[in-house]
Design a protein around this motif. Structure first.
Motif, PDB file in Angstrom:
ATOM      1  N   LEU A 134       0.859  -1.178   0.000  1.00 59.64           N
ATOM      2  CA  LEU A 134       0.000   0.000   0.000  1.00 59.64           C
ATOM      3  C   LEU A 134       0.898   1.231   0.000  1.00 59.64           C
ATOM      4  N   VAL A 135       0.822   2.020  -1.068  1.00 61.23           N
ATOM      5  CA  VAL A 135       1.644   3.223  -1.176  1.00 61.23           C
ATOM      6  C   VAL A 135       0.968   4.369  -0.445  1.00 61.23           C
ATOM      7  N   GLN A 136      -0.337   4.588  -0.728  1.00 54.11           N
ATOM      8  CA  GLN A 136      -1.051   5.652  -0.038  1.00 54.11           C
ATOM      9  C   GLN A 136      -2.549   5.535  -0.241  1.00 54.11           C
ATOM     10  N   VAL A 137      -3.283   6.118   0.702  1.00 59.97           N
ATOM     11  CA  VAL A 137      -4.722   6.316   0.564  1.00 59.97           C
ATOM     12  C   VAL A 137      -4.921   7.813   0.690  1.00 59.97           C
ATOM     13  N   ILE A 138      -5.383   8.439  -0.382  1.00 57.44           N
ATOM     14  CA  ILE A 138      -5.593   9.889  -0.348  1.00 57.44           C
ATOM     15  C   ILE A 138      -6.977  10.181  -0.918  1.00 57.44           C
ATOM     16  N   GLY A 139      -7.797  10.838  -0.120  1.00 54.80           N
ATOM     17  CA  GLY A 139      -9.175  11.054  -0.533  1.00 54.80           C
ATOM     18  C   GLY A 139      -9.851   9.710  -0.698  1.00 54.80           C
ATOM     19  N   ASN A 140     -10.471   9.486  -1.846  1.00 53.74           N
ATOM     20  CA  ASN A 140     -11.095   8.196  -2.136  1.00 53.74           C
ATOM     21  C   ASN A 140     -10.275   7.387  -3.132  1.00 53.74           C
ATOM     22  N   THR A 141      -8.976   7.617  -3.147  1.00 54.85           N
ATOM     23  CA  THR A 141      -8.093   6.924  -4.084  1.00 54.85           C
ATOM     24  C   THR A 141      -7.043   6.112  -3.327  1.00 54.85           C
ATOM     25  N   ILE A 142      -6.863   4.870  -3.765  1.00 56.91           N
ATOM     26  CA  ILE A 142      -5.883   3.961  -3.167  1.00 56.91           C
ATOM     27  C   ILE A 142      -4.800   3.712  -4.208  1.00 56.91           C
ATOM     28  N   VAL A 143      -3.538   3.764  -3.789  1.00 60.35           N
ATOM     29  CA  VAL A 143      -2.421   3.484  -4.691  1.00 60.35           C
ATOM     30  C   VAL A 143      -1.720   2.218  -4.188  1.00 60.35           C
ATOM     31  N   LEU A 144      -1.617   1.214  -5.074  1.00 56.45           N
ATOM     32  CA  LEU A 144      -0.959  -0.051  -4.741  1.00 56.45           C
ATOM     33  C   LEU A 144       0.247  -0.270  -5.639  1.00 56.45           C
ATOM     34  N   TYR A 145       1.272  -0.962  -5.092  1.00 54.81           N
ATOM     35  CA  TYR A 145       2.469  -1.301  -5.862  1.00 54.81           C
ATOM     36  C   TYR A 145       2.817  -2.756  -5.603  1.00 54.81           C
ATOM     37  N   LYS A 146       3.192  -3.454  -6.653  1.00 50.70           N
ATOM     38  CA  LYS A 146       3.720  -4.809  -6.524  1.00 50.70           C
ATOM     39  C   LYS A 146       4.746  -5.013  -7.621  1.00 50.70           C
ATOM     40  N   GLU A 147       5.932  -5.425  -7.243  1.00 48.38           N
ATOM     41  CA  GLU A 147       7.000  -5.638  -8.221  1.00 48.38           C
ATOM     42  C   GLU A 147       6.610  -6.772  -9.166  1.00 48.38           C
ATOM     43  N   SER A 148       6.741  -6.516 -10.451  1.00 52.83           N
ATOM     44  CA  SER A 148       6.386  -7.494 -11.472  1.00 52.83           C
ATOM     45  C   SER A 148       7.500  -8.531 -11.615  1.00 52.83           C
ATOM     46  N   ARG A 149       7.088  -9.779 -11.877  1.00 55.41           N
ATOM     47  CA  ARG A 149       8.096 -10.824 -12.073  1.00 55.41           C
ATOM     48  C   ARG A 149       8.679 -10.761 -13.486  1.00 55.41           C
ATOM     49  N   GLU A 150       7.829 -10.475 -14.492  1.00 62.11           N
ATOM     50  CA  GLU A 150       8.293 -10.473 -15.874  1.00 62.11           C
ATOM     51  C   GLU A 150       8.490  -9.078 -16.472  1.00 62.11           C
ATOM     52  N   ASN A 151       7.628  -8.128 -16.114  1.00 66.43           N
ATOM     53  CA  ASN A 151       7.642  -6.819 -16.768  1.00 66.43           C
ATOM     54  C   ASN A 151       8.170  -5.726 -15.846  1.00 66.43           C
ATOM     55  N   LYS A 152       9.313  -5.931 -15.233  1.00 67.57           N
ATOM     56  CA  LYS A 152       9.823  -4.956 -14.281  1.00 67.57           C
ATOM     57  C   LYS A 152      10.178  -3.659 -14.996  1.00 67.57           C
ATOM     58  N   ALA A 153       9.408  -2.598 -14.676  1.00 68.81           N
ATOM     59  CA  ALA A 153       9.619  -1.311 -15.326  1.00 68.81           C
ATOM     60  C   ALA A 153      10.061  -0.231 -14.344  1.00 68.81           C
ATOM     61  N   ILE A 154       9.634  -0.346 -13.083  1.00 65.99           N
ATOM     62  CA  ILE A 154       9.928   0.681 -12.090  1.00 65.99           C
ATOM     63  C   ILE A 154      11.140   0.248 -11.253  1.00 65.99           C
ATOM     64  N   GLU A 155      12.156   1.072 -11.263  1.00 64.84           N
ATOM     65  CA  GLU A 155      13.373   0.813 -10.478  1.00 64.84           C
ATOM     66  C   GLU A 155      13.298   1.674  -9.222  1.00 64.84           C
ATOM     67  N   LEU A 156      13.113   1.025  -8.068  1.00 62.76           N
ATOM     68  CA  LEU A 156      12.992   1.771  -6.811  1.00 62.76           C
ATOM     69  C   LEU A 156      14.335   2.327  -6.364  1.00 62.76           C
ATOM     70  N   PRO A 157      14.313   3.520  -5.726  1.00 63.80           N
ATOM     71  CA  PRO A 157      15.580   4.105  -5.226  1.00 63.80           C
ATOM     72  C   PRO A 157      16.115   3.326  -4.028  1.00 63.80           C
TER      73      PRO A 157
END
Length: 96
Positions: A73-96
């Motif tokens: 769970l990245v954040q809940v802001i207002g009525n919006t939820i942001v989720l993150y899960k590292e992909s096994r095959e399509n890794k596109a986001i490189e975390l700092p």
């Protein structure tokens, strides 16, 4: 578990995304969780909108989706939820 710096990075990335899923009167069900898992595998970062007519609390919904989809769970802001899960095959986001 994500660090504060990683969450900040993901919040910035999610800012421009549009919500893909909506949780309404029916709440969260198994089919929705399965679809969210598949979408997370493809995209890694998702926004989910909680509609006004939803009977459950948005924080409870966020927790159910997080556990069901085995995501972070990245954040809940207002009525919006942001989720993150590292992909096994399509890794596109490189975390700092």
């Amino acid at each position: 578990m994500l660090t504060g710096k990683q969450k900040r990075f993901l919040r910035a990335k999610a800012h421009h995304l549009q919500p893909i899923f909506q949780v309404g009167k029916g709440g969260v069900n198994e089919n929705m969780i399965k679809q969210i898992e598949e979408a997370l595998e493809a995209r890694e970062l998702l926004k989910i909108s909680v509609l006004q007519n939803c009977d459950e609390d948005k924080d409870e919904i966020a927790e159910m989706l997080k556990v069901g989809a085995k995501a972070e769970l990245v954040q809940v802001i207002g009525n919006t939820i942001v989720l993150y899960k590292e992909s096994r095959e399509n890794k596109a986001i490189e975390l700092p």
